[in-house]
Design a protein around this motif. Structure first.
Motif, mmCIF file in Angstrom:
data_model
loop_
_atom_site.group_PDB
_atom_site.id
_atom_site.type_symbol
_atom_site.label_atom_id
_atom_site.label_comp_id
_atom_site.label_asym_id
_atom_site.label_seq_id
_atom_site.Cartn_x
_atom_site.Cartn_y
_atom_site.Cartn_z
ATOM 1 N N UNK A 1 0.819 -1.221 0.000
ATOM 2 C CA UNK A 1 0.000 0.000 0.000
ATOM 3 C C UNK A 1 0.848 1.265 0.000
ATOM 4 N N UNK A 2 2.144 1.154 0.324
ATOM 5 C CA UNK A 2 3.003 2.341 0.337
ATOM 6 C C UNK A 2 3.093 2.973 -1.042
ATOM 7 N N UNK A 3 2.982 2.173 -2.090
ATOM 8 C CA UNK A 3 3.078 2.706 -3.453
ATOM 9 C C UNK A 3 1.957 3.684 -3.750
ATOM 10 N N UNK A 4 0.800 3.514 -3.105
ATOM 11 C CA UNK A 4 -0.332 4.399 -3.360
ATOM 12 C C UNK A 4 -0.055 5.823 -2.904
ATOM 13 N N UNK A 5 0.846 5.984 -1.957
ATOM 14 C CA UNK A 5 1.137 7.318 -1.417
ATOM 15 C C UNK A 5 1.786 8.232 -2.449
ATOM 16 N N UNK A 6 2.442 7.654 -3.460
ATOM 17 C CA UNK A 6 3.117 8.458 -4.485
ATOM 18 C C UNK A 6 2.696 8.024 -5.886
ATOM 19 N N UNK A 7 1.530 7.400 -5.988
ATOM 20 C CA UNK A 7 1.121 6.782 -7.250
ATOM 21 C C UNK A 7 0.986 7.773 -8.393
ATOM 22 N N UNK B 1 22.595 10.976 11.854
ATOM 23 C CA UNK B 1 21.988 9.699 11.465
ATOM 24 C C UNK B 1 21.708 8.774 12.647
ATOM 25 N N UNK B 2 22.577 8.814 13.672
ATOM 26 C CA UNK B 2 22.397 7.929 14.825
ATOM 27 C C UNK B 2 21.156 8.265 15.637
ATOM 28 N N UNK B 3 20.578 9.435 15.422
ATOM 29 C CA UNK B 3 19.391 9.855 16.165
ATOM 30 C C UNK B 3 18.086 9.361 15.535
ATOM 31 N N UNK B 4 18.177 8.823 14.338
ATOM 32 C CA UNK B 4 16.971 8.463 13.581
ATOM 33 C C UNK B 4 16.793 6.953 13.508
ATOM 34 N N UNK B 5 15.602 6.506 13.861
ATOM 35 C CA UNK B 5 15.195 5.117 13.656
ATOM 36 C C UNK B 5 14.398 5.084 12.359
ATOM 37 N N UNK B 6 14.995 4.534 11.308
ATOM 38 C CA UNK B 6 14.339 4.523 9.998
ATOM 39 C C UNK B 6 13.153 3.565 10.037
ATOM 40 N N UNK B 7 11.971 4.094 9.755
ATOM 41 C CA UNK B 7 10.747 3.293 9.735
ATOM 42 C C UNK B 7 10.524 2.635 8.383
ATOM 43 N N UNK B 8 11.006 3.263 7.328
ATOM 44 C CA UNK B 8 10.831 2.742 5.981
ATOM 45 C C UNK B 8 10.950 3.851 4.966
ATOM 46 N N UNK B 9 10.692 3.525 3.723
ATOM 47 C CA UNK B 9 10.791 4.502 2.640
ATOM 48 C C UNK B 9 9.549 4.417 1.766
ATOM 49 N N UNK B 10 9.240 5.528 1.121
ATOM 50 C CA UNK B 10 8.226 5.548 0.078
ATOM 51 C C UNK B 10 8.913 5.316 -1.265
ATOM 52 N N UNK B 11 8.244 4.722 -2.223
ATOM 53 C CA UNK B 11 8.847 4.554 -3.547
ATOM 54 C C UNK B 11 9.239 5.914 -4.135
ATOM 55 N N UNK B 12 10.261 5.953 -4.981
ATOM 56 C CA UNK B 12 10.674 7.226 -5.577
ATOM 57 C C UNK B 12 9.512 7.911 -6.298
#
Length: 213
Positions: free
Chosen positions: A17-23, A94-105
Motif C-alpha cells: 500500500x506504500x506505493x499508493x502514497x506516491x502513485x 543519522x544515529x538519532x533516527x530510527x528509519x521506519x521505511x521509505x516511500x517509492x521514488x
C-alpha cells in the motif's frame, strides 16, 4: 496534542500500500534524490521537521521542505543520502533516527529529480538550527495534529492549472512536493481527517518569482 504510535506506519511502509502514497508521481528516470521525513516523538506530541529555504535561492526560494537533496556517489543508498543531507543541513545526526521505511521514488517535474522519501522516528528530539545557512533559513517542528487539523488544510492551484493539497500553519504555506508527500503519508498511516478539498488557496507570490516551471 497527540503522540502518535509509529509502529503501524512502519508496517504500512513495508507493505504494497506504500506505493499508493506516491502513485500519481511515479519515478520517471530523473536524477536520484532523497528527503528525510523526521517524526519527532515529544512526550505529549509527534511533530515533523520542516526546513524553510533561504529567500535568496535561485529556485524554491523561501519554500518549506524536508531536509534532503541529491544522492551523491558516496551514498550507499537513498536512506544514507537522506540522513547525510539532514545532518549537513540541520545537524540531525543519522544515529538519532530510527528509519521506519521509505516511500517509492516520486518524480519532481520542476527539478527532474526522482525523490525517495525516508521516514524516520526521532525519539529524543532537541532544538535544531540551520547548519547550511546558505540554503536553510529556519527549521520548524510542526505538530502533526496541527497539520491534520481540517482548518489548516487547503487545495492550492497554480496558474498553469496544476493543483494539489496544501497546509497553512501561521505564516508557513506548505505546498508542492512537500505537501504531496505529507498528504500521502497521512493517508498511508490512516491519520487523515476529513477536510474540505474545495477550499482553494492562492500560492503566495514570493514562491512564484523565479520558480522553474
Amino acid at each position: 496534542m497527540t503522540r502518535f504510535d509509529l509502529e503501524p506506519l512502519r508496517t504500512a511502509l513495508a507493505g504494497p500500500e506504500a506505493a499508493a502514497a506516491v502513485a500519481s508521481r511515479r519515478a520517471a528516470g530523473g536524477r536520484p534524490a532523497a528527503v528525510l521525513i523526521a517524526l519527532a516523538q515529544y512526550p505529549q506530541a509527534t511533530s515533523v521537521v520542516l526546513v524553510e529555504k533561504d529567500a535568496r535561492l535561485r529556485t524554491h526560494a523561501g519554500q518549506v521542505a524536508f531536509p534532503g537533496g541529491g544522492i551523491e556517489p558516496a551514498d550507499v543508498s537513498a536512506v544514507a543520502g537522506a540522513l547525510r543531507e539532514a545532518d549537513e543541513e540541520v545537524g540531525l545526526a543519522p544515529s538519532e533516527i530510527d528509519v521506519l521505511g521509505v516511500l517509492p521514488p516520486a518524480h519532481v517535474r520542476a527539478s527532474d529529480f526522482d525523490v525517495t522519501a525516508v521516514v524516520g522516528a526521532w525519539q529524543a528530539p532537541r532544538p535544531l538550527v540551520p547548519v547550511d545557512v546558505g540554503e536553510i533559513a529556519a527549521v520548524h517542528s510542526v505538530p502533526l495534529d496541527v497539520l491534520l487539523d481540517p482548518a489548516n488544510r487547503v487545495t492550492w492551484r497554480h496558474e498553469s492549472g496544476f493543483e494539489g493539497p496544501g497546509f497553512v500553519v501561521g505564516e508557513l504555506f506548505v505546498w508542492g512536493f512537500t505537501a504531496y508527500l505529507l498528504d500521502g503519508l497521512f493517508d498511508l498511516a490512516g491519520w487523515t481527517r476529513p477536510w474540505r478539498r474545495e477550499r482553494l488557496a492562492e500560492i503566495p507570490e514570493r514562491f512564484l518569482r523565479g520558480r522553474r516551471r
